[in-house]
Design an enzyme around this catalytic site. Structure first.
Site, PDB file in Angstrom:
ATOM      1  N   ASP A  76       0.877  -1.175   0.000  1.00  0.00           N
ATOM      2  CA  ASP A  76       0.000   0.000   0.000  1.00  0.00           C
ATOM      3  C   ASP A  76       0.913   1.222   0.000  1.00  0.00           C
ATOM      4  OD1 ASP A  76      -1.712   2.119   0.527  1.00  0.00           O
ATOM      5  OD2 ASP A  76      -2.255   1.442   2.541  1.00  0.00           O
ATOM      6  N   LYS A 119       3.079  10.778  -4.319  1.00  0.00           N
ATOM      7  CA  LYS A 119       1.979  10.064  -4.982  1.00  0.00           C
ATOM      8  C   LYS A 119       1.046  11.028  -5.723  1.00  0.00           C
ATOM      9  CE  LYS A 119      -1.585   6.636  -3.859  1.00  0.00           C
ATOM     10  NZ  LYS A 119      -2.219   5.902  -2.731  1.00  0.00           N
TER      11      LYS A 119
END
Ligand SMILES: *[C@@H]1O[C@H](CO)[C@@H](O)[C@H](O)[C@H]1NC(C)=O
Ligand SMILES: *[C@@H]1O[C@H](CO)[C@@H](O)[C@H](O)[C@H]1NC(C)=O
Ligand SMILES: *[C@@H]1O[C@H](CO)[C@@H](O)[C@H](O)[C@H]1NC(C)=O
Ligand SMILES: *[C@@H]1O[C@H](CO)[C@@H](O)[C@H](O)[C@H]1NC(C)=O
Ligand SMILES: *[C@@H]1O[C@H](CO)[C@@H](O)[C@H](O)[C@H]1NC(C)=O
Ligand SMILES: *[C@@H]1O[C@H](CO)[C@@H](O)[C@H](O)[C@H]1NC(C)=O
Length: 435
Positions: free
Chosen positions: A37, A100
């Site tokens: 993750d 991200k």
């Protein structure tokens, strides 16, 4: 003769039994595929243990189940995770976080210059792609996927250390809204870390899997992911055992930081009323912010929290300069300060239902993800709206990694079900944003 036969029979039986027992006592095979993750603010890695059927989220040396998504560059080293955060105060311009938000995205001219102003580090536009400028003893640029690769490498090593085997394969999760390019660059980050990616899965699907919803008879699953700064709501539909994302909506300016900010404003006002000065010193505000954050966390478990903060407060009109703020904050007050923000969570929920042509009673399960969904009032608002309890038994910070690890177990062949595909790609789906 008959005796001999029965003796041979017994020997065979004993051998079979020994083999069976031996297999029972043999350590179960080590997981070979890890689940990753790669979050905006925190990352986690997990594995599925075929022996016990359980997911293990790998801990770092201090026992933490996640690492901060930060990478710092010094003259001599590149450090990722907690070590990067520890050095960031002295090296803010070379400590990259939030990568991200930039990975695999193309930007119009001018957009990245505005983004750069929000960060202590420099972001530039290289032919549409974001790059971070690093200045140690020389100046160079690094890509968002390089930052991702350092975080993934760190987690790969954590898993290898914990399991005692080399890891070369992984499954990784991405936001449902990621397009093909963003997915490709996330895979590239993993490849740079020496990992082959067997599957990319959507974060909401992973969260639903953490609750075992891929194995039970459900049709419509609503996933509410409320983190530090963003809200993502996804409506999943299960068709022939596979999840399909039907609709997405969210608010990219709503999250835990906003709830803390309201409590901070309240405390600043208390200081002004009690001591006649609004805190302006950076150090005072930093301390208040930390105290408020701690109080917010305590208020999810207790009816009240006490904020005690020593402040320097320059230029006092009355009284001595150093003061002590002591404020008891009740959960009720915290809820009153934030009620309008909490109500905003329902807007994207209503949107995904409308876009999926569903009534709220059609939703079979509601899955809560992200630390801010621990706030009791938020859980209450959601269960009042749907007139049913959401699924909350999995730690909301670890629901995604847990699901990705289950998918990794499936890919590793250690799953009794012979299915490997768990979702249908969501093409041409647009996300509605409220903010
Ligand atoms: C920067 O410093 C490191 C370590 O001191 C050294 O290995 C490297 O060659 C230096 N780079 C430049 C461009 O000076
Ligand atoms: C810039 O990007 C465009 C399209 O994305 C590409 O065609 C072009 O080759 C790139 N130019 C350079 C210098 O990388
Ligand atoms: C993503 O990667 C695949 C496979 O490598 C490639 O076929 C596709 O063109 C890529 N798409 C984009 C948008 O980069
Ligand atoms: C705070 O909570 C405790 C119980 O946890 C209670 O005994 C106390 O009276 C509360 N204080 C205030 C000021 O509400
Ligand atoms: C939060 O709870 C911890 C543990 O009970 C306590 O030590 C701390 O002082 C509390 N903080 C606030 C702000 O209430
Ligand atoms: C959570 O999900 C499971 C499916 O794994 C379901 O059986 C259970 O009833 C759900 N719990 C709640 C509180 O909705």
């Amino acid at each position: 003769m008959a005796g001999e036969m029965s003796m041979i029979g017994s020997v065979i039986l004993a051998l079979l039994l020994a083999g069976y027992l031996g297999q029972q006592y043999l350590p179960p095979p080590k997981p070979k595929v890890i689940g990753l993750d790669l979050g905006t603010t925190f990352c986690s890695v997990g594995v599925f243990h075929p022996g016990s059927g359980e997911v293990e989220v790998i801990v770092d040396k201090e026992g933490r189940k996640s690492i901060p998504s930060a990478v710092t560059f010094t003259h001599t080293a590149v450090l990722a995770g907690q070590e990067a955060v520890e050095l960031s105060d002295n090296n803010p311009q070379n400590t990259i976080y939030d990568a991200k938000r930039f990975i695999g995205k193309l930007f119009e001219p001018g957009v990245l210059e505005q983004e750069s102003a929000r960060y202590p580090f420099k972001v530039i536009n290289n032919n549409g792609s974001a790059e971070f400028v690093i200045s140690t003893n020389h100046t160079f640029t690094v890509s968002p996927e390089f930052i991702g690769s350092r975080l993934l490498l760190k987690m790969k090593k954590m898993a290898e250390q914990q399991l005692g085997v080399l890891i070369q394969k992984a499954v990784i999760s991405v936001p449902a809204e990621f397009d093909e390019r963003q997915r490709n660059y996330t895979v590239r980050a993993a490849n740079l870390a020496g990992l082959e990616i067997l599957r990319v899965i959507n974060e909401p699907t992973a969260a639903a899997m953490a609750y075992g919803l891929h194995k039970v008879d459900v049709y419509n699953v609503l996933v509410v992911d409320l983190g530090g700064g963003t809200l993502d709501v996804s409506l999943l539909n299960k068709q022939g055992g596979m999840f399909l994302t039907r609709a997405m909506a969210g608010n990219n300016k709503l999250g835990g930081q906003d709830f803390s900010q309201r409590l901070l404003q309240y405390c600043m006002e208390r200081v002004r009323q009690e001591f006649g000065v609004t805190p302006t010193l950076k150090e005072d505000i930093h301390r208040l912010r930390q105290a408020v954050e701690a109080a917010k966390l305590n208020l999810t478990l207790r009816p009240n929290a006490t904020i005690t903060v020593p402040l320097r407060l320059q230029e006092p009109p009355k009284g001595p300069s150093p003061v002590l703020l002591r404020a008891v904050v009740t959960r009720q007050l915290f809820e009153e300060l934030n009620e309008d923000l909490f109500q905003k969570i329902l807007a994207p929920v209503k949107t995904v239902l409308a876009e999926g042509h569903l009534e709220k009673d059609d939703v079979d399960e509601i899955v809560l993800v992200g630390g801010s969904t621990r706030i009791p009032r938020i859980r209450e608002l959601i269960s009042l709206y749907f007139r049913k309890e959401p699924n909350t038994s999995v730690d909301p910070d670890l629901a995604v990694v847990t699901g990705v690890a289950i998918q990794a177990g499936i890919m590793g062949g250690s799953w009794p079900l012979q299915v490997s595909a768990i979702e249908i790609p969501n093409r041409h789906l647009r996300k509605t944003n409220f903010s």
